[in-house]
Design a protein around this motif. Structure first.
Motif, short mmCIF file in Angstrom:
data_model
loop_
_atom_site.label_atom_id
_atom_site.label_comp_id
_atom_site.label_asym_id
_atom_site.label_seq_id
_atom_site.Cartn_x
_atom_site.Cartn_y
_atom_site.Cartn_z
N GLU A 1 -8.52 -3.09 6.91
CA GLU A 1 -7.56 -2.65 7.93
C GLU A 1 -6.23 -2.28 7.30
N PHE A 2 -5.82 -3.06 6.30
CA PHE A 2 -4.58 -2.76 5.57
C PHE A 2 -4.65 -1.36 4.96
N LEU A 3 -5.77 -1.07 4.30
CA LEU A 3 -5.95 0.24 3.68
C LEU A 3 -5.95 1.36 4.71
N SER A 4 -6.54 1.10 5.87
CA SER A 4 -6.58 2.12 6.92
C SER A 4 -5.18 2.55 7.32
N GLY A 5 -4.28 1.57 7.45
CA GLY A 5 -2.90 1.89 7.80
C GLY A 5 -2.20 2.68 6.72
N ALA A 6 -2.42 2.27 5.45
CA ALA A 6 -1.79 2.97 4.33
C ALA A 6 -2.32 4.40 4.23
N GLU A 7 -3.63 4.58 4.39
CA GLU A 7 -4.22 5.92 4.29
C GLU A 7 -3.70 6.84 5.38
N ARG A 8 -3.51 6.29 6.58
CA ARG A 8 -3.03 7.13 7.68
C ARG A 8 -1.65 7.71 7.36
N ILE A 9 -0.75 6.87 6.89
CA ILE A 9 0.60 7.33 6.59
C ILE A 9 0.59 8.28 5.38
N MET A 10 -0.20 7.95 4.36
CA MET A 10 -0.24 8.82 3.19
C MET A 10 -0.89 10.15 3.52
N GLY A 11 -1.84 10.15 4.44
CA GLY A 11 -2.43 11.42 4.88
C GLY A 11 -1.41 12.30 5.56
N GLU A 12 -0.54 11.68 6.35
CA GLU A 12 0.52 12.45 7.01
C GLU A 12 1.48 13.03 5.99
N ASP A 13 1.58 12.37 4.83
CA ASP A 13 2.45 12.86 3.75
C ASP A 13 1.67 13.71 2.76
N ASP A 14 0.43 14.08 3.14
CA ASP A 14 -0.41 14.94 2.30
C ASP A 14 -0.72 14.29 0.96
N ARG A 15 -1.07 13.00 0.99
CA ARG A 15 -1.42 12.29 -0.23
C ARG A 15 -2.77 11.59 -0.06
N VAL A 16 -3.43 11.37 -1.17
CA VAL A 16 -4.73 10.68 -1.21
C VAL A 16 -4.53 9.29 -1.81
N VAL A 17 -5.26 8.31 -1.27
CA VAL A 17 -5.15 6.93 -1.74
C VAL A 17 -6.31 6.59 -2.67
N SER B 1 3.49 16.64 -9.23
CA SER B 1 3.04 15.51 -8.40
C SER B 1 1.53 15.59 -8.24
N SER B 2 0.87 14.44 -8.36
CA SER B 2 -0.59 14.40 -8.20
C SER B 2 -1.00 14.31 -6.74
N ARG B 3 -0.03 14.04 -5.85
CA ARG B 3 -0.31 13.82 -4.43
C ARG B 3 -1.29 12.68 -4.23
N THR B 4 -1.30 11.73 -5.16
CA THR B 4 -2.13 10.53 -5.03
C THR B 4 -1.26 9.30 -5.22
N ILE B 5 -1.65 8.22 -4.57
CA ILE B 5 -0.99 6.93 -4.81
C ILE B 5 -2.10 5.89 -5.00
N GLY B 6 -1.79 4.83 -5.75
CA GLY B 6 -2.75 3.77 -5.99
C GLY B 6 -2.47 2.56 -5.12
N ALA C 1 0.56 0.38 6.92
CA ALA C 1 1.34 1.56 7.26
C ALA C 1 2.80 1.38 6.82
N SER C 2 3.33 0.17 7.01
CA SER C 2 4.71 -0.10 6.60
C SER C 2 4.87 0.03 5.09
N ALA C 3 3.89 -0.51 4.34
CA ALA C 3 3.94 -0.40 2.88
C ALA C 3 3.93 1.05 2.45
N ALA C 4 3.11 1.86 3.11
CA ALA C 4 3.03 3.28 2.77
C ALA C 4 4.33 4.01 3.09
N ARG C 5 4.92 3.68 4.23
CA ARG C 5 6.20 4.32 4.58
C ARG C 5 7.29 3.97 3.56
N LEU C 6 7.29 2.71 3.12
CA LEU C 6 8.27 2.30 2.12
C LEU C 6 8.07 3.07 0.82
#
Length: 337
Positions: A80-96, A62-67, A300-305
């Motif tokens: 703002e959309f990106l901020s929400g996605a980054e927050r959730i991905m950070g909690e999952d130890d991933r980089v956006v 796993s690269s621990r990254t998402i696009g 954040a919802s998109a990232a959780r999905l």
């Protein structure tokens, strides 16, 4: 001389804990007591530890990254959309990794290929105008989980996160009618996507529901110049509107500027309502009435999905729709004659 690489064993020795405990802290596991975690994090900072993502990728495949691909960066909505996605991905130890397609299909394809080359674990896609449903099948064929957000192509092909734009438009039109603005125009964008389709569908439904008069639809480019020049087109409509609902706050801010240039007072001569409720809405003069759709929540919802899809590729397709909220301000408060 190259500096000696800081290892988990070195951190464990200084902190007086096991290597396994340090590893849990690095992976942001909740299993470590708060006091121990803080102590280890302080040692990591003192030793200037940097996690070896390459080694972790080899171990976990796993690269621990998402696009994340968005269609433009003119609109701060996507920040703002990106901020929400980054927050959730950070909690999952991933980089956006963020990319802007500029609503260009060829550029979107190039970005996706680069993401493949970087080995991203998955993609959050706001499809460019004209994207065909077959693209989603191709992406999935690569073994790359994908979540669509804000725009959608196809039906139930992927997980989706977005806003209830039909309800948002209803709230806006009902607000205008309640304040006496009954001859309403819709200021839209030239790009034809599911986002614009939903707003237009909502506008037609809201007119029928409220009995308001349709003053027609005007389309402009989603650019600052397009927004600033929109008032001329709106005021040239045969059935000149008393109220205008705008595709988003950028068009609304540009329209208000154009109305002032034409000698008209927004909220007095013509009511203006936006969609999105960006911080910009409170900085215009007068402050802009807008429908909040909470882009950070959508991101954040998109990232959780996507996190869910990465954990279980066979999970049933899921939709996450954020409910809108009207934010009434002075651009529509005055009663129409």
């Amino acid at each position: 001389m190259r500096p000696k690489k800081v290892t988990l064993d070195m951190i464990a020795q200084v902190a007086g804990v096991s290597r396994a405990t340090v590893s849990l802290v690095v992976r942001k596991s909740p299993l470590v007591a708060d006091r121990t975690r803080k102590k280890i994090e302080q040692v990591m900072a003192d030793l200037d530890y940097v996690r070896d993502i390459g080694a972790a990728r080899l171990r976990n495949n796993s690269s621990r990254t998402i696009g994340v691909i968005v269609p433009n960066l003119v609109n701060s909505f996507f920040t703002e959309f990106l901020s929400g996605a980054e927050r959730i991905m950070g909690e999952d130890d991933r980089v956006v990794l963020l990319a802007n397609s500029h609503d260009d299909l060829s550029r979107q394809d190039d970005i996706l290929q680069r993401f493949r080359g970087h080995g991203v674990d998955g993609v959050i896609l706001c499809p460019a105008e004209g994207t065909e449903p077959g693209l989603l099948t191709r992406i999935q064929g690569w073994g790359m989980p994908v979540v669509q957000s804000l725009r959608e192509v196809g039906q139930d092909l992927t997980d989706y996160a977005g806003a209830d734009y039909i309800e948002g438009v209803r709230l806006a039109v009902q607000h205008l009618v309640d304040h006496g603005w009954r001859r309403i125009a819709f200021l839209s964008v030239t790009a034809h996507t599911s986002a614009s389709d939903e707003r237009l569908k909502g506008f037609a439904r809201a007119l029928a529901l409220t009995g308001a008069e349709d003053a027609d639809t005007v389309e402009v480019e989603l650019t600052w110049d397009g927004a600033a020049g929109s008032a001329e087109k709106v005021l040239a409509l045969p059935n000149r509107p008393t109220g205008v609902l705008c595709f988003n706050d950028i068009l609304a801010a540009g329209l208000m500027l154009g109305l002032r240039r034409a000698g008209l007072e927004p909220g007095v001569d013509v009511a203006v309502v936006g969609l999105d409720d960006l911080p910009l809405a409170q900085l215009t003069y007068p402050p802009l009435t807008s429908v909040a759709v909470f882009p950070e929540q959508i991101g954040a919802s998109a990232a959780r999905l996507l996190v869910r899809r990465l954990a279980d590729a066979t999970a049933p397709i899921e939709r996450s729709i954020v409910s809108p909220q009207l934010m009434a301000r002075q651009s529509s408060w005055q009663e129409a004659d």
